[in-house]
Structure formats: structure tokens, C-alpha cells
Scaffold this motif. Structure first.
Motif, PDB file in Angstrom:
ATOM      1  N   ALA A 172     -12.428  21.870  24.727  1.00  0.00           N
ATOM      2  CA  ALA A 172     -12.150  23.091  23.980  1.00  0.00           C
ATOM      3  C   ALA A 172     -10.937  23.790  24.565  1.00  0.00           C
ATOM      4  CB  ALA A 172     -13.360  24.021  24.018  1.00  0.00           C
ATOM      5  N   LEU A 173     -10.082  24.292  23.689  1.00  0.00           N
ATOM      6  CA  LEU A 173      -8.960  25.134  24.091  1.00  0.00           C
ATOM      7  C   LEU A 173      -9.392  26.583  23.881  1.00  0.00           C
ATOM      8  CD1 LEU A 173      -7.628  22.335  23.616  1.00  0.00           C
ATOM      9  CD2 LEU A 173      -5.582  23.550  22.903  1.00  0.00           C
ATOM     10  N   VAL A 174      -9.491  27.324  24.975  1.00  0.00           N
ATOM     11  CA  VAL A 174     -10.126  28.631  24.912  1.00  0.00           C
ATOM     12  C   VAL A 174      -9.264  29.664  25.628  1.00  0.00           C
ATOM     13  CG1 VAL A 174     -12.229  29.950  25.393  1.00  0.00           C
ATOM     14  CG2 VAL A 174     -12.375  27.482  24.984  1.00  0.00           C
ATOM     15  N   ARG A 175      -9.236  30.873  25.062  1.00  0.00           N
ATOM     16  CA  ARG A 175      -8.610  32.011  25.737  1.00  0.00           C
ATOM     17  C   ARG A 175      -9.713  32.857  26.356  1.00  0.00           C
ATOM     18  NH1 ARG A 175      -4.217  34.724  22.467  1.00  0.00           N
ATOM     19  NH2 ARG A 175      -3.135  32.933  23.396  1.00  0.00           N
ATOM     20  N   GLN A 204     -12.245  33.208  23.066  1.00  0.00           N
ATOM     21  CA  GLN A 204     -11.911  32.751  21.720  1.00  0.00           C
ATOM     22  C   GLN A 204     -11.202  31.411  21.758  1.00  0.00           C
ATOM     23  OE1 GLN A 204      -9.731  36.493  20.753  1.00  0.00           O
ATOM     24  NE2 GLN A 204     -11.060  36.563  18.968  1.00  0.00           N
ATOM     25  N   ARG A 205     -11.444  30.624  20.708  1.00  0.00           N
ATOM     26  CA  ARG A 205     -10.698  29.379  20.545  1.00  0.00           C
ATOM     27  C   ARG A 205      -9.232  29.698  20.274  1.00  0.00           C
ATOM     28  NH1 ARG A 205     -13.730  24.730  19.570  1.00  0.00           N
ATOM     29  NH2 ARG A 205     -15.946  25.094  19.111  1.00  0.00           N
ATOM     30  N   THR A 221     -10.787  31.193  15.915  1.00  0.00           N
ATOM     31  CA  THR A 221     -12.121  31.731  15.655  1.00  0.00           C
ATOM     32  C   THR A 221     -12.743  32.126  16.966  1.00  0.00           C
ATOM     33  OG1 THR A 221     -13.084  29.532  15.805  1.00  0.00           O
ATOM     34  CG2 THR A 221     -12.476  30.315  13.602  1.00  0.00           C
ATOM     35  N   ASP A 222     -13.724  32.993  16.885  1.00  0.00           N
ATOM     36  CA  ASP A 222     -14.449  33.364  18.095  1.00  0.00           C
ATOM     37  C   ASP A 222     -15.134  32.141  18.669  1.00  0.00           C
ATOM     38  OD1 ASP A 222     -13.670  35.901  17.863  1.00  0.00           O
ATOM     39  OD2 ASP A 222     -15.551  36.694  17.062  1.00  0.00           O
ATOM     40  N   GLU A 228     -18.919  27.427  24.289  1.00  0.00           N
ATOM     41  CA  GLU A 228     -17.688  27.389  25.031  1.00  0.00           C
ATOM     42  C   GLU A 228     -17.601  28.409  26.156  1.00  0.00           C
ATOM     43  OE1 GLU A 228     -16.661  24.367  22.482  1.00  0.00           O
ATOM     44  OE2 GLU A 228     -16.136  24.950  24.503  1.00  0.00           O
ATOM     45  N   GLN A 229     -18.504  29.329  26.247  1.00  0.00           N
ATOM     46  CA  GLN A 229     -18.438  30.234  27.378  1.00  0.00           C
ATOM     47  C   GLN A 229     -18.849  29.510  28.621  1.00  0.00           C
ATOM     48  OE1 GLN A 229     -20.323  33.969  26.997  1.00  0.00           O
ATOM     49  NE2 GLN A 229     -19.535  34.391  24.949  1.00  0.00           N
ATOM     50  N   PRO A 230     -18.266  29.851  29.769  1.00  0.00           N
ATOM     51  CA  PRO A 230     -18.571  29.141  31.013  1.00  0.00           C
ATOM     52  C   PRO A 230     -19.965  29.471  31.492  1.00  0.00           C
ATOM     53  CG  PRO A 230     -17.171  31.008  31.455  1.00  0.00           C
ATOM     54  CD  PRO A 230     -17.286  30.928  29.971  1.00  0.00           C
TER      55      PRO A 230
END
Length: 230
Positions: A172-175, A204-205, A221-222, A228-230
Motif C-alpha cells: 500500500a502507498l499511504v500518507r 490515506q492512500r 481515498t481514506d 492499512e493503519q500500522p
């Protein structure tokens, strides 16, 4: 006959001198080994401003690049599960307690228990790393936002990879908008004097970088709270 005796005496003296030299070398090697063993493993280096150019800095001011480095390093270590997430994540939470606020520690511990009960950690390996061209140097003003003297938001654009055995189960690419605060309460265990206060918003993605896309406006998207949260 005396010539042979003299030769024997000379050889004996030479052997004795070699033994003395060998003994001196042994003592020197032991001294160097002792010095190497007793040398400090960590050094604190202070880099003052160059006063020749008139630069000054307030003693309490923390540069944004230091805040970014702290946030990325601690977050990466927190999410590094080399063998088994069920054991590695729990160990990380314990070892990094000095770098987390009490509130964040409680939230992450609850999140750990939830993921453990859901079977999302057992035999999982995980790692996060910066997306190329999305580091601090690409947009410093966006990467670190100053909220005040003692608080910052650090925007990390990371790739999160998870494996179950040898099989990749997630990429996943996540901010991650991290909330970093000043917490200089235990310099012995936390020399940064900073702490993670978890997130300032929901992770967020993000879309892959393109030449025409702004990194500050490419949210898709969220992030799924479970995925995806750690």
C-alpha cells in the motif's frame, strides 16, 4: 672452536631480542584492544551555526529536518516486523516507549490487541520505506508543518509491504500524518527530546507520483481502518 661458540652466542642473543620484541608487540596489541573495547559506541555531536555569516539559532528551536528524521525513523522502526508481527510488534512497542506519548502508547497497544485477536499479526512480516521522490527534500514545507514551538505535523509518504511467509499479502502507498511533540523528559532513553503522538488525521492512500501531479493534492481515498493503519 671459539668461532662456533661466538656464532651460537650471537644466535642466542638474536633469539632473545626477538622474544623481547614479540613481548612488546603483544603488550601493544593488548593495549590497543583494550582501548578499542573501552571506546564509546555513541557520540553526541553538536553542530553550532556558522557565526562568521551572522547565523543565530534559539536554543529551544528544533529544525524541521530533525523533526522529519525523528518521525520517519521511529515510525519505520515501529513498523519493522522481521520475523513474526505478533512478537515483533509487541517488542517494538515496549522498546520504543520513550519515543511515544502515553496517549499514543495506549492507542497503539489497543490497536495491537485488536490486530492480534483478528489474526493479522501471526507469522506476518512488515516494513515501510519512503516512496522515491517523496522525501523531505522534495517539498520541505509540506513534509513538516509547524503547529507551534512544541508541536509539528510530519507527512510521510510511504510504501507498506506485508508478507505471510514468502507470500506478499499487502502493498500500500499511504500518507501518514504524524503528530510529533516536544517531550524532553528522559534524555538518557530519548536523546531526541521528541515523541510521536500518533496521528493528526486519518492515514490515506496516495496515487503513484506523476510529473504533473502535486504531491500535496494526490490523495485518492481514506485508508481502510483495518487494512492499512500500522
Amino acid at each position: 672452536m671459539s668461532r662456533f661458540k661466538n656464532e651460537v652466542s650471537r644466535l642466542e642473543a638474536h633469539v632473545k631480542s626477538l622474544r623481547v620484541v614479540l613481548g612488546i608487540l603483544f603488550v601493544l596489541a593488548g593495549a590497543m584492544g583494550l582501548g578499542w573495547w573501552s571506546a564509546p559506541r555513541d557520540l553526541t555531536v553538536h553542530v553550532p551555526p556558522d557565526l562568521r555569516s551572522g547565523s543565530t539559532r534559539k536554543w529551544w528551536e528544533i529544525p524541521p529536518e530533525t523533526v522529519y528524521t525523528f518521525g520517519f525513523y521511529i515510525f519505520q522502526q515501529l513498523n519493522r516486523w522481521p520475523t513474526n508481527g505478533e512478537e515483533d510488534y509487541a517488542r517494538n512497542l515496549q522498546q520504543l516507549r520513550a519515543y511515544l506519548t502515553p496517549k499514543c502508547q495506549t492507542l497503539l497497544q489497543a490497536e495491537f490487541e485488536q490486530r492480534r485477536l483478528g489474526g493479522e499479526l501471526r507469522k506476518r512480516t512488515r516494513g515501510v520505506y519512503e516512496i522515491p521522490e517523496r522525501g523531505y527534500g522534495d517539498d520541505p514545507g509540506f513534509r513538516v508543518k509547524t503547529l507551534g514551538r512544541d508541536a509539528w505535523i510530519v507527512n510521510l509518504d510511504l510504501t507498506a509491504d506485508e508478507y505471510f511467509g514468502s507470500e506478499k499479502v499487502k502493498r500500500a502507498l499511504v500518507r501518514y500524518p504524524l503528530h510529533v511533540v516536544r517531550m524532553d523528559v528522559d534524555p538518557e532513553r530519548n536523546p531526541f527530546g521528541l515523541a510521536l503522538n500518533c496521528y493528526s488525521g486519518k492515514p490515506q492512500r496516495i496515487a503513484p507520483a506523476t510529473p504533473t501531479r502535486s504531491i500535496a493534492t494526490d490523495l485518492e481515498t481514506d485508508v481502510d481502518a483495518e487494512g492499512e493503519q500500522p
